[in-house]
Design a protein around this motif. Structure first.
Motif, PDB file in Angstrom:
ATOM      1  N   LEU A  11      -3.582  -8.673 -12.296  1.00 10.50           N
ATOM      2  CA  LEU A  11      -3.496 -10.017 -12.874  1.00 10.50           C
ATOM      3  C   LEU A  11      -3.270  -9.903 -14.374  1.00 10.50           C
ATOM      4  O   LEU A  11      -3.697  -8.926 -14.995  1.00 10.50           O
ATOM      5  N   PRO A  12      -2.643 -10.914 -14.970  1.00  9.13           N
ATOM      6  CA  PRO A  12      -2.495 -10.888 -16.433  1.00  9.13           C
ATOM      7  C   PRO A  12      -3.866 -11.017 -17.100  1.00  9.13           C
ATOM      8  O   PRO A  12      -4.728 -11.750 -16.617  1.00  9.13           O
ATOM      9  N   ALA A  13      -4.056 -10.287 -18.181  1.00 17.04           N
ATOM     10  CA  ALA A  13      -5.330 -10.314 -18.907  1.00 17.04           C
ATOM     11  C   ALA A  13      -5.367 -11.572 -19.764  1.00 17.04           C
ATOM     12  O   ALA A  13      -5.064 -11.553 -20.957  1.00 17.04           O
ATOM     13  N   GLN A  14      -5.761 -12.669 -19.137  1.00 14.37           N
ATOM     14  CA  GLN A  14      -5.838 -13.952 -19.821  1.00 14.37           C
ATOM     15  C   GLN A  14      -6.943 -14.787 -19.204  1.00 14.37           C
ATOM     16  O   GLN A  14      -7.416 -14.491 -18.101  1.00 14.37           O
ATOM     17  N   PHE A  15      -7.341 -15.821 -19.917  1.00 19.80           N
ATOM     18  CA  PHE A  15      -8.423 -16.677 -19.450  1.00 19.80           C
ATOM     19  C   PHE A  15      -8.005 -17.491 -18.228  1.00 19.80           C
ATOM     20  O   PHE A  15      -8.734 -17.589 -17.254  1.00 19.80           O
ATOM     21  N   ASP A  16      -6.826 -18.067 -18.310  1.00 17.82           N
ATOM     22  CA  ASP A  16      -6.352 -18.931 -17.234  1.00 17.82           C
ATOM     23  C   ASP A  16      -5.754 -18.074 -16.119  1.00 17.82           C
ATOM     24  O   ASP A  16      -4.667 -17.510 -16.281  1.00 17.82           O
ATOM     25  N   ILE A  17      -6.485 -17.960 -15.008  1.00 14.71           N
ATOM     26  CA  ILE A  17      -5.979 -17.193 -13.870  1.00 14.71           C
ATOM     27  C   ILE A  17      -5.997 -18.065 -12.623  1.00 14.71           C
ATOM     28  O   ILE A  17      -6.699 -19.073 -12.555  1.00 14.71           O
ATOM     29  N   ASP A  18      -5.223 -17.663 -11.651  1.00 21.35           N
ATOM     30  CA  ASP A  18      -5.136 -18.359 -10.377  1.00 21.35           C
ATOM     31  C   ASP A  18      -6.310 -17.894  -9.510  1.00 21.35           C
ATOM     32  O   ASP A  18      -6.320 -16.762  -9.030  1.00 21.35           O
ATOM     33  N   GLN A  68     -17.969 -15.726 -17.683  1.00 20.72           N
ATOM     34  CA  GLN A  68     -18.024 -14.262 -17.688  1.00 20.72           C
ATOM     35  C   GLN A  68     -16.650 -13.642 -17.965  1.00 20.72           C
ATOM     36  O   GLN A  68     -16.540 -12.615 -18.634  1.00 20.72           O
ATOM     37  N   ARG A  69     -15.603 -14.280 -17.471  1.00 16.94           N
ATOM     38  CA  ARG A  69     -14.235 -13.799 -17.718  1.00 16.94           C
ATOM     39  C   ARG A  69     -13.911 -13.865 -19.210  1.00 16.94           C
ATOM     40  O   ARG A  69     -13.339 -12.934 -19.777  1.00 16.94           O
ATOM     41  N   ALA A  70     -14.306 -14.947 -19.855  1.00 19.29           N
ATOM     42  CA  ALA A  70     -14.047 -15.099 -21.295  1.00 19.29           C
ATOM     43  C   ALA A  70     -14.831 -14.060 -22.102  1.00 19.29           C
ATOM     44  O   ALA A  70     -14.289 -13.471 -23.043  1.00 19.29           O
ATOM     45  N   ILE A  71     -16.083 -13.841 -21.722  1.00 18.58           N
ATOM     46  CA  ILE A  71     -16.883 -12.818 -22.408  1.00 18.58           C
ATOM     47  C   ILE A  71     -16.227 -11.456 -22.234  1.00 18.58           C
ATOM     48  O   ILE A  71     -16.100 -10.680 -23.191  1.00 18.58           O
ATOM     49  N   TYR A  72     -15.792 -11.162 -21.021  1.00 24.34           N
ATOM     50  CA  TYR A  72     -15.140  -9.875 -20.730  1.00 24.34           C
ATOM     51  C   TYR A  72     -13.875  -9.711 -21.579  1.00 24.34           C
ATOM     52  O   TYR A  72     -13.644  -8.651 -22.159  1.00 24.34           O
ATOM     53  N   LEU A  73     -13.071 -10.757 -21.669  1.00 25.00           N
ATOM     54  CA  LEU A  73     -11.850 -10.688 -22.474  1.00 25.00           C
ATOM     55  C   LEU A  73     -12.160 -10.421 -23.940  1.00 25.00           C
ATOM     56  O   LEU A  73     -11.488  -9.615 -24.585  1.00 25.00           O
ATOM     57  N   CYS A  74     -13.171 -11.097 -24.472  1.00 22.63           N
ATOM     58  CA  CYS A  74     -13.559 -10.849 -25.868  1.00 22.63           C
ATOM     59  C   CYS A  74     -13.981  -9.397 -26.049  1.00 22.63           C
ATOM     60  O   CYS A  74     -13.552  -8.738 -27.002  1.00 22.63           O
ATOM     61  N   GLU A  75     -14.804  -8.908 -25.137  1.00 21.85           N
ATOM     62  CA  GLU A  75     -15.260  -7.522 -25.233  1.00 21.85           C
ATOM     63  C   GLU A  75     -14.094  -6.548 -25.128  1.00 21.85           C
ATOM     64  O   GLU A  75     -14.064  -5.531 -25.820  1.00 21.85           O
ATOM     65  N   GLN A  76     -13.123  -6.849 -24.279  1.00 21.70           N
ATOM     66  CA  GLN A  76     -11.944  -5.993 -24.127  1.00 21.70           C
ATOM     67  C   GLN A  76     -11.129  -5.941 -25.423  1.00 21.70           C
ATOM     68  O   GLN A  76     -10.386  -4.998 -25.645  1.00 21.70           O
ATOM     69  N   HIS A  77     -11.274  -6.966 -26.241  1.00 22.71           N
ATOM     70  CA  HIS A  77     -10.563  -7.018 -27.525  1.00 22.71           C
ATOM     71  C   HIS A  77     -11.471  -6.659 -28.696  1.00 22.71           C
ATOM     72  O   HIS A  77     -11.194  -7.004 -29.847  1.00 22.71           O
ATOM     73  N   GLY A  78     -12.569  -5.990 -28.387  1.00 25.52           N
ATOM     74  CA  GLY A  78     -13.433  -5.462 -29.436  1.00 25.52           C
ATOM     75  C   GLY A  78     -14.359  -6.459 -30.086  1.00 25.52           C
ATOM     76  O   GLY A  78     -14.911  -6.188 -31.153  1.00 25.52           O
ATOM     77  N   VAL A  79     -14.559  -7.618 -29.464  1.00 25.93           N
ATOM     78  CA  VAL A  79     -15.433  -8.632 -30.046  1.00 25.93           C
ATOM     79  C   VAL A  79     -16.632  -8.830 -29.130  1.00 25.93           C
ATOM     80  O   VAL A  79     -16.506  -9.352 -28.028  1.00 25.93           O
ATOM     81  N   ASP A 134      -7.837 -22.153 -24.941  1.00 25.61           N
ATOM     82  CA  ASP A 134      -6.847 -22.213 -26.015  1.00 25.61           C
ATOM     83  C   ASP A 134      -7.037 -21.071 -27.015  1.00 25.61           C
ATOM     84  O   ASP A 134      -6.067 -20.420 -27.417  1.00 25.61           O
ATOM     85  N   LEU A 135      -8.272 -20.814 -27.400  1.00 26.71           N
ATOM     86  CA  LEU A 135      -8.541 -19.753 -28.378  1.00 26.71           C
ATOM     87  C   LEU A 135      -8.151 -18.378 -27.845  1.00 26.71           C
ATOM     88  O   LEU A 135      -7.669 -17.525 -28.599  1.00 26.71           O
ATOM     89  N   ILE A 136      -8.340 -18.168 -26.553  1.00 28.20           N
ATOM     90  CA  ILE A 136      -8.024 -16.860 -25.974  1.00 28.20           C
ATOM     91  C   ILE A 136      -6.547 -16.745 -25.617  1.00 28.20           C
ATOM     92  O   ILE A 136      -5.868 -15.816 -26.047  1.00 28.20           O
ATOM     93  N   ASP A 137      -6.038 -17.682 -24.825  1.00 24.34           N
ATOM     94  CA  ASP A 137      -4.676 -17.543 -24.296  1.00 24.34           C
ATOM     95  C   ASP A 137      -3.581 -17.924 -25.290  1.00 24.34           C
ATOM     96  O   ASP A 137      -2.502 -17.356 -25.256  1.00 24.34           O
ATOM     97  N   GLN A 138      -3.853 -18.876 -26.164  1.00 29.28           N
ATOM     98  CA  GLN A 138      -2.816 -19.336 -27.081  1.00 29.28           C
ATOM     99  C   GLN A 138      -2.959 -18.728 -28.481  1.00 29.28           C
ATOM    100  O   GLN A 138      -2.021 -18.173 -29.018  1.00 29.28           O
ATOM    101  N   GLN A 139      -4.144 -18.879 -29.057  1.00 35.10           N
ATOM    102  CA  GLN A 139      -4.337 -18.464 -30.447  1.00 35.10           C
ATOM    103  C   GLN A 139      -4.721 -17.003 -30.616  1.00 35.10           C
ATOM    104  O   GLN A 139      -4.590 -16.452 -31.700  1.00 35.10           O
ATOM    105  N   LYS A 140      -5.267 -16.401 -29.548  1.00 36.31           N
ATOM    106  CA  LYS A 140      -5.750 -15.010 -29.621  1.00 36.31           C
ATOM    107  C   LYS A 140      -6.770 -14.843 -30.749  1.00 36.31           C
ATOM    108  O   LYS A 140      -6.828 -13.823 -31.410  1.00 36.31           O
TER     109      LYS A 140
END
Length: 167
Positions: A11-18, A68-79, A134-140
């Protein structure tokens, strides 16, 4: 077995998933490592299959939960959202927390008031979900997402507190 959860499910590494696609992929991957398929395998093969099954289930649990997905994404990006050590929040949100706590205390025996408070909290949670998306998928903007996630964690916990008091 240090596999990226998004890569694991392709899956794409993004907040909005199917969500339906995630569930379909989880079922397919789980079937590949199901213990029944390894009934006659060696102990080592059974152990590896069990480790994969555990990883698949853990990844699924994280990715199916927006929070949890959003937290995981932040952690994957070092935050690191540092929810335990960083309690700094916008003054407006802190004020809203105080108001909600007062309402919860005053409404302890009033089912209608608790239901109304739950509606307010759920509306705020939906707004945070959109802001984080928006902060994750659009603005990064990972630090801003982390700040919103700390608010979302409070709301998630507070929502469970209200639910526990509902008749």
């Amino acid at each position: 077995m240090n596999q990226d959860y998004f890569e694991l499910f392709e899956l794409p590494a993004q907040f909005d998933i199917d969500q339906a696609e995630l569930e379909r992929l989880w079922r397919a991957k789980s079937a590949q490592v199901h213990p029944d398929r390894f009934a006659t395998a060696s102990d080592a093969e059974k152990r590896v299959a069990m480790q994969w099954a555990s990883l698949i289930n853990e990844a699924y649990q994280v990715l199916k939960s927006p929070l949890q997905r959003a937290i995981y994404l932040c952690e994957q990006h070092g935050v690191d959202i540092a929810a335990e050590s960083n309690t700094a929040m916008a003054p407006e949100f802190l004020f809203k927390q105080m108001e909600w706590r007062e309402e919860l205390a005053a409404s302890a025996d009033d089912g209608a008031a608790l239901t109304q408070l739950m509606g307010q909290v759920e509306t705020e949670e939906q707004a945070l979900n959109q802001a984080v998306a928006d902060l994750i998928d659009q603005q990064k903007d990972w630090p801003a997402a982390a700040e919103k996630l700390r608010q979302w964690l409070f709301i998630d916990k507070f929502r469970r507190e209200i639910k526990a008091q509902l008749p």
